[in-house]
Design an enzyme around this catalytic site. Structure first.
Site, PDB file in Angstrom:
ATOM      1  N   HIS A 172       0.815  -1.228   0.000  1.00  0.00           N
ATOM      2  CA  HIS A 172       0.000   0.000   0.000  1.00  0.00           C
ATOM      3  C   HIS A 172       0.849   1.279   0.000  1.00  0.00           C
ATOM      4  O   HIS A 172       0.294   2.383   0.049  1.00  0.00           O
ATOM      5  CB  HIS A 172      -0.938   0.020   1.208  1.00  0.00           C
ATOM      6  CG  HIS A 172      -1.993  -1.054   1.174  1.00  0.00           C
ATOM      7  ND1 HIS A 172      -2.847  -1.221   0.108  1.00  0.00           N
ATOM      8  CD2 HIS A 172      -2.316  -2.031   2.072  1.00  0.00           C
ATOM      9  CE1 HIS A 172      -3.657  -2.251   0.348  1.00  0.00           C
ATOM     10  NE2 HIS A 172      -3.358  -2.762   1.528  1.00  0.00           N
ATOM     11  N   ASP A 298      -4.562 -13.002   3.062  1.00  0.00           N
ATOM     12  CA  ASP A 298      -5.773 -12.522   3.726  1.00  0.00           C
ATOM     13  C   ASP A 298      -7.033 -12.710   2.878  1.00  0.00           C
ATOM     14  O   ASP A 298      -8.127 -12.360   3.318  1.00  0.00           O
ATOM     15  CB  ASP A 298      -5.629 -11.061   4.175  1.00  0.00           C
ATOM     16  CG  ASP A 298      -5.085 -10.151   3.089  1.00  0.00           C
ATOM     17  OD1 ASP A 298      -4.798 -10.634   1.978  1.00  0.00           O
ATOM     18  OD2 ASP A 298      -4.941  -8.943   3.357  1.00  0.00           O
ATOM     19  N   TYR A 337      -3.784 -12.422   8.426  1.00  0.00           N
ATOM     20  CA  TYR A 337      -3.891 -11.984   9.812  1.00  0.00           C
ATOM     21  C   TYR A 337      -4.522 -13.017  10.745  1.00  0.00           C
ATOM     22  O   TYR A 337      -4.679 -12.741  11.931  1.00  0.00           O
ATOM     23  CB  TYR A 337      -4.671 -10.658   9.869  1.00  0.00           C
ATOM     24  CG  TYR A 337      -4.040  -9.630   8.957  1.00  0.00           C
ATOM     25  CD1 TYR A 337      -2.889  -8.960   9.351  1.00  0.00           C
ATOM     26  CD2 TYR A 337      -4.536  -9.392   7.678  1.00  0.00           C
ATOM     27  CE1 TYR A 337      -2.258  -8.059   8.512  1.00  0.00           C
ATOM     28  CE2 TYR A 337      -3.922  -8.488   6.827  1.00  0.00           C
ATOM     29  CZ  TYR A 337      -2.788  -7.823   7.247  1.00  0.00           C
ATOM     30  OH  TYR A 337      -2.161  -6.939   6.401  1.00  0.00           O
TER      31      TYR A 337
HETATM   32 ZN   LIG Z   1      -4.477  -7.260   2.393  1.00  0.00          ZN
END
Ligand SMILES: [Zn+2]
Length: 363
Positions: A172, A298, A337
């Site tokens: 990101h 994820d 996660y």
């Molecule tokens: Zn992600």
């Protein structure tokens, strides 16, 4: 079925980053980008053929080729500057959390100066409130870059595949802005380092559940590094919200070198693997000579951060599809996660990459 072992590059310093949670829509929440992620992945590689390799320190060259010097200087010093201010004393905040974001709508064409106050400057580099900086953030983020660059070295030295256990994740992060629990763009640095070492065309394929807006932005106007991503549709309300749509295909020399495949929430193996196959074919047509996989897990059904429902077999098949390209590949850890399943998903994908690469090599 035989599989090519994949060296696993890691660094103990990637455990140093302790964001102590995040601020989401104004509310402190526990977050999920924890140091335990590193140990969950390491544990899963135990008793496999994958060899553990500790990352070595690398110079800033590749990092400065994808990020502004200002971003690096900010991340390196901002936590010390924050502690030197009176934020702990006044409001009890010992992490760097921006409150002010000089967006294009605020500036409205005015030139931007650098904010004198640390709390003003924080939002000039960080674009959300989730991505807080603590005492170990810089050392962990910089170590993650070293993991990626050490994996690149292995591939340049002849390894067909290498995996970098990067934490915090990176996709990101734009040229000068960080967010989305990411601080430095490990995958972009890896792609850039492969180019600098003489690979003519490099592809980044991003299978994290979220669009890698940072990597996409960094290479958007370049034809020598393509970016393809399958992710949950931002148009259905998911991060990064305003980018990651199918009509973003690159500009200038990069026209046609970006491909986004957004998926409807609830998508599982059939849709997801069809998208991965589409990206694989698109990359094959571009005749790349090196591949970087942004390996986020994820998109798995158990993961709390996305509504996609991919299975471990799905991750194995995705690895097989991408390994089937038969080009030297650096896989870089992004999101993922759910601690109980995280490591198994990564290992499944690495196994698939090894199987796919083995098949390609025999063709
Ligand atoms: Zn992600």
């Amino acid at each position: 079925m035989s599989t090519t072992p994949v060296p696993v590059v890691w660094s103990p310093a990637t455990r140093d980053h302790d964001p102590s949670g995040e601020i989401w829509i104004g509310v402190p929440t526990p977050g999920g980008e924890d140091a335990e992620r590193v140990d969950a992945i390491l544990a899963a590689t135990d008793n496999t053929a994958h060899q553990l390799i500790e990352a070595t320190a690398h110079a800033d060259d590749a990092l400065l080729a994808v990020h502004s010097p200002g971003l690096l200087a900010h991340l390196r010093t901002v936590h010390d500057e924050w502690l030197a201010g009176d934020y702990v004393e006044q409001v009890g905040q010992d992490r760097v959390v921006p409150y002010f974001f000089p967006t294009a709508t605020m500036l409205d064409g005015l030139p931007m100066h650098t904010a004198a106050a640390v709390h003003g400057r924080a939002g000039q580099f960080c674009y959300d409130t989730m991505t807080v900086v603590g005492p170990g953030t810089w050392s962990a983020a910089r170590a993650a870059v070293d993991c990626a660059l050490t994996a690149v070295d292995l591939v340049l030295d002849g390894a067909p595949l290498a995996y970098a256990l990067c934490r915090p994740p990176g996709h990101h992060v734009t040229r000068q802005g960080y967010g989305g629990s990411c601080y430095l763009n490990n995958a972009a640095v890896a792609a850039q380092a492969l180019r600098a070492a003489g690979r003519e065309r490099v592809a980044v394929l991003d299978i994290d559940a979220h669009h890698g807006n940072g990597t996409a932005a960094i290479f958007y106007d370049r034809g020598d590094v393509s970016y393809g991503s399958v992710h949950v549709d931002p148009g259905a309300g998911w991060f990064p919200h305003v980018v990651g749509h199918a009509d973003e295909t690159g500009v200038g020399e990069g026209a046609g070198a970006t491909r986004n495949v957004p998926l409807t929430p609830g998508g599982s193996d059939p849709e997801w693997l069809a998208a991965v196959a589409e990206l694989r074919d698109w990359t094959h047509e571009a005749a790349v000579d090196a591949l970087v996989v942004s390996l986020g897990v994820d998109a798995a059904a158990d993961d709390p951060e996305s509504p996609l429902l991919v299975t471990p077999d799905g991750y194995r098949d995705a690895g097989r599809l991408l390994g089937g390209l038969g080009v030297p590949t650096v896989a870089v850890q992004e999101g993922g996660y759910h601690l109980p399943s995280l490591g198994g998903l990564v290992v499944a994908c690495l196994e698939g990459l090894g199987v796919g690469f083995g098949h390609a090599a025999r063709r």
